[in-house]
Design an enzyme around this catalytic site. Structure first.
Site: not given
Ligand code: NOJ
Length: 534
Positions: A326-327, A31, A265, A202, A100, A23
């Site tokens: 991040h998921d 950012d 992805e 994505d 992305d 940040d």
């Molecule tokens: C995959 C992304 O990596 C995830 O973070 C997101 O919530 C979903 N697609 C929807 O865009």
């Protein structure tokens, strides 16, 4: 002569979740300027490319994966000028920038959707997926949202339902509409013209749905208590055959520029995944391979996965491996801190482009999030099942000062309690730290063509060990990884010749000679340079 490999084949990709990296302006959210400030670090670490999760204008219902304008920067992350400054500096340092691209859905605040929902005869009506209620009333079919509940939301004004694979605030666009498709391709060109080096796309495998809106079949393996989304198979909502032509279209857009990369992805079983290389290279360059995230952490399981993957790749397909994002839960929490070192050595010595997730290189763990601090809409919609993604999205731990040097103020998600010891500054000065291991592994991969681009062959090894060779020209390396916590002896064919340990996960055996027999400590992995036969 080995074919000259592209940067995205030789290189190492580092994923930044921008809200949590650094940040710079004191609002508790990372950012673009923050990323700029940390480029020295990334260059020292030795990665080649930076992928940043979405920074476009967004109502942030899904933290940027709900885009309301594809061709600008959200003020929370900075300005277009900040973006250009960052991109220029990345390129000045001979690094690459991957953006992305979120083409499956927009925000419900995107002007396209505002128009589309305004009336049934609006020219953009067909840019989204609208359907009449079922004859008996209610949603048109049984399709479910990935984030819980029906994937259909009723729109009072026009009396139809619209489809959303994720939140109701993330309506899916209709890729069967040529105008929408061209508008999306223009988005790619907008960023390509500004010099970005590629895209991570994505949920690319979700972008086309069944044109007959058939019900998804029940999942015979579904157990109550699991993620409710998996109650049905995604037969008619993902991985539809038509998707490949659309991806070929995206690829054509990129191929009009030099040296750009298209990454998809894709969470699919191996045989479906490799189809995303496309027929004769008309698909993604790198369909993300998440097997190391998904499989149980056992040497034999991983060996089999590597061998099957190598065998399944099309002849023009370059492999890739991912350990975190991040998921998904943090690597160090999933396999434990000792095995996280084995995972690092595995990722950085396998054949194929490695993708690292920020913070894994210092061994960050899942950070428990108290209920009142939960941010992730997934956790809010489907609470208490451990599906929330906040624990893996906490601020990068830079140093031992308050807020871990991430921000001057309390960050948007809590900082891990271990930040006084698990941080970049402390670990850079510790010759045995996780960060030092990553630094050494990356340096080794960069200087050893056998690791970056060499061939892979598996070497038989006892149950808890994984062993393989990487070779380029007459340069040969053998990697042996102990997936168990107990010491292990390993006899390998002395016909391989004498060798020298170039790196151990324990960072203390460099230069040790070996010949046909190797002793490994618990949770130890080594890279051995095989000496050329006399
Ligand atoms: C995959 C992304 O990596 C995830 O973070 C997101 O919530 C979903 N697609 C929807 O865009």
């Amino acid at each position: 002569m080995a074919h000259k490999r592209a940067w995205w084949e030789r290189g190492i990709i580092y994923q930044i979740y921008p809200r949590s990296f650094k940040d710079s302006d004191g609002n508790g959210i990372g950012d673009l300027r923050g990323i700029y400030e940390k480029l020295d670090y990334l260059q020292w670490l030795g990665v080649d490319a930076v992928w940043i999760s979405p920074v476009y204008p967004s109502p942030m219902k899904d933290f940027g994966y709900d885009v309301s304008n594809y061709t600008d920067i959200d003020p929370i992350f900075g300005t277009m000028a900040d973006f250009h400054a960052l991109e220029d500096e990345i390129h000045r340092r001979s690094l690459k920038l991957i953006m992305d691209f979120v083409p499956n859905h927009t925000s419900d605040q995107h002007p396209w959707f505002i128009e589309s929902r305004s009336s049934r005869d609006n020219p953009k009506r067909d840019w989204y997926i609208w359907c009449d209620p079922a004859p008996e009333g209610g949603p048109p079919n049984n399709w479910l949202s990935n984030f819980g509940g029906s994937a259909w939301t009723f729109d009072e004004r026009t009396g139809q339902y619209y489809y959303h694979s994720f939140l109701p605030e993330q309506p899916d666009v209709n890729w069967r509409n040529p105008d929408l498709m061209h508008a999306m391709f223009d988005v790619l060109r907008f960023w390509l013209d500004r010099g970005v080096d590629g895209f991570r796309v994505d949920v690319i495998y979700h972008i086309v749905k069944d044109e007959h809106f058939r019900d998804n079949p029940p999942n015979p393996d579904y157990q109550p208590g699991e993620n409710p989304y998996h109650e049905f198979l995604s037969t008619y909502t993902a991985d539809r055959p038509e998707v490949h032509d659309i991806i070929a279209g995206m690829r054509e857009v990129l191929d009009a520029y030099r040296d750009r990369v298209l990454i998809g992805e894709i969470y699919l079983p191996l045989e479906r995944l490799v189809a995303y290389y496309g027929a004769s290279g008309r698909g993604t360059h790198l369909p993300f391979n998440f097997q190391l995230i998904q499989l149980p952490w056992h040497a034999q399981v991983i060996r089999e996965a590597i061998d099957n993957y190598e065998a399944a790749l099309p002849e023009y397909g370059w492999p890739n491996w991912v350990l975190g994002n991040h998921d998904k839960p943090r690597l160090a929490s999933r396999v434990g801190p000792a095995q996280a070192r084995i995972a690092a050595m595995l990722l950085l010595t396998l054949r194929g482009t490695p993708t690292l997730y920020y913070g894994d290189e210092i061994g960050m763990h899942n950070v428990p999030i108290p209920p009142e601090k939960v941010q992730d809409p997934f956790e809010k919609n489907v609470p208490g099942m451990g599906l929330g993604r906040d624990p893996a999205r906490t601020p990068m731990q830079w140093d031992a000062t308050e807020h871990a040097g991430f921000s001057q103020v309390e960050p948007w998600l809590p900082v891990g309690k271990d930040y006084r010891t698990v941080n970049v500054e402390v670990e850079r000065n510790d010759p045995h730290s996780m960060l030092t291991l990553y630094h050494e592994l990356i340096a080794l991969r960069r200087r050893e063509p056998a690791l970056a681009v060499g061939s892979y062959s598996s070497v038989p090894a006892p149950h808890e060990l994984l062993a393989y060779r990487r070779q380029h020209g007459n340069r040969q390396l053998m990697i042996v990884l102990n997936f168990g916590h107990n010491p292990h002896g390993f006899e390998y064919s002395s016909s391989l010749g004498r060798g020298t340990i170039v790196l151990s996960t324990h960072l203390d055996r460099q230069g040790e000679a070996v010949h046909g027999r190797l002793s490994l400590r618990g949770d130890e992995g080594v890279v051995i340079q095989i000496n050329a036969p006399q």
